[in-house]
Write a protein that holds these residues in place. Structure first.
Motif, short mmCIF file in Angstrom:
data_model
loop_
_atom_site.label_atom_id
_atom_site.label_comp_id
_atom_site.label_asym_id
_atom_site.label_seq_id
_atom_site.Cartn_x
_atom_site.Cartn_y
_atom_site.Cartn_z
N ALA A 248 -2.89 16.93 9.95
CA ALA A 248 -3.72 16.08 10.81
C ALA A 248 -3.88 14.69 10.22
CB ALA A 248 -5.08 16.73 11.03
N GLN A 249 -4.11 14.62 8.90
CA GLN A 249 -4.28 13.31 8.26
C GLN A 249 -2.98 12.51 8.28
OE1 GLN A 249 -7.30 11.90 6.98
NE2 GLN A 249 -5.90 10.16 7.24
N THR B 81 -0.57 12.77 10.45
CA THR B 81 -0.35 12.35 11.83
C THR B 81 -1.21 11.15 12.19
OG1 THR B 81 0.17 14.63 12.45
CG2 THR B 81 -0.41 13.11 14.24
N LYS B 82 -2.46 11.20 11.78
CA LYS B 82 -3.37 10.07 12.02
C LYS B 82 -2.83 8.81 11.35
CE LYS B 82 -8.27 8.78 11.53
NZ LYS B 82 -9.60 9.23 11.02
N ASN B 83 -2.31 8.96 10.13
CA ASN B 83 -1.74 7.81 9.41
C ASN B 83 -0.51 7.25 10.14
OD1 ASN B 83 -3.69 8.26 7.50
ND2 ASN B 83 -2.31 9.13 5.98
N HIS C 27 -1.42 5.33 13.21
CA HIS C 27 -1.94 4.02 12.82
C HIS C 27 -0.83 3.07 12.40
CE1 HIS C 27 -4.45 0.92 11.06
NE2 HIS C 27 -3.81 1.07 9.91
#
Length: 313
Positions: free
Chosen positions: A88-89, A91-93, A96
């Motif tokens: 999840a982290q 993917t979020k990165n 962004h």
């Protein structure tokens, strides 16, 4: 096991990339920063960044710390029906870093598979749009991997896979190699005209390495050429797939080569420097246009080590 013992086992039993068994090799004992320390104590500079993956140098302390922290928690768990914070982290990165251009990401364990997945996406998108095409347009001097679909879009003559030929591989459509960096506007326009003439109803996507053709000879082309390529894809309703596995994460000086040209590919493949050379991992990112148009909606692929938590960390 000392260096001589390693070399003996290697020579007797191990294949290396594009080489017959028994080739002479150097035995690496450790790596740090830009340096590789050989078994005999000699130091060499890793000038290829271990095939362009060790973007921050070997054993970077932040990456070492992240790996050690994660391995104490969970080194692997299947991604079928499960998820986890490292995925999840990451993917979020990625969302962004790519400016919100892409809405969905598929994780795999190598760059070659990332391109295979991109090709599957394009074919499912074409099916969803009612298109009958099943071929890809690319340009010569390209390299996209060693699995069967990706071999078919590598240079069919000068590439590493020329031995297989059209009787084994799907026959794709190849344009001439792009004009090198510094080409005139007229040269670029003439090339883009040549490229566009090769698009017919059989083509579902145009697949390229943007700005640099790596394994094809480190051939650089102008960013302006990518703008023209993007316009061609729009005119003919075909997808643009950018293989940024080698160029992504600053390898050309810009975070992503396509973004530096002011364009967004419909599908983007990243890998190599994605993990700073720590582990094998890749990702295929798709825009909402691709995701919404795919049929079936499920992407029919699932590597065992998909979104491996240790690699994500």
């Amino acid at each position: 096991m000392d260096g001589n013992a390693v070399r003996d086992v290697d020579s007797a039993h191990i294949w290396h990339p594009y080489a017959a068994p028994g080739q002479d090799v150097f035995v690496v004992a450790s790596a740090n920063g830009v340096y590789l320390t050989m078994a005999d104590g000699a130091e060499l500079i890793d000038g290829m960044s271990s095939w362009w993956s060790a973007a921050h140098g070997h054993r970077h302390p932040r990456l070492v710390a992240a790996a050690k922290k994660q391995i104490d928690t969970m080194s692997h768990v299947m991604f079928g029906g499960l998820t986890h914070a490292p995925a999840a982290q990451l993917t979020k990165n990625l969302m962004h870093l790519t400016g919100g251009a892409y809405s969905q990401v598929f994780y795999s364990d190598s760059g070659s598979v990332a391109v295979e997945v991109a090709m599957k996406m394009a074919l499912q998108w074409a099916r969803g749009r009612g298109k009958k095409g099943d071929r890809f347009l690319t340009w010569r001097s390209g390299y996209h991997g060693d699995t069967f679909a990706t071999m078919s879009v590598c240079d069919p003559v000068g590439g590493m896979h020329a031995m297989w030929g059209p009787n084994i591989l799907t026959e794709q459509v190849f344009a001439d190699a792009p004009p090198v960096r510094g080409a005139s506007a007229a040269q670029r326009a003439k090339y883009l005209e040549h490229l566009e003439q090769l698009i017919d109803e059989s083509i579902v996507a145009l697949l390229i390495e943007p700005v640099v053709q790596g394994a094809g000879g480190m051939r650089f082309h102008d960013h302006e050429l990518l703008v023209g390529v993007r316009e061609i894809c729009e005119r003919h309703d075909v997808l643009l797939i950018a293989d940024e596995i080698a160029t992504g994460f600053g390898r050309t000086g810009d975070l992503f080569a396509t973004h530096a040209a002011g364009i967004t590919s419909d599908i983007m493949c990243v890998g190599k420097a994605l993990t700073g050379g720590f582990m094998s991992m890749a990702a295929t990112l798709a825009t909402p246009k691709v995701v919404e148009g795919m049929e079936p909606k499920a992407l029919m692929h699932g590597p065992t080590f998909m979104a491996n938590p240790l690699a994500c960390a």
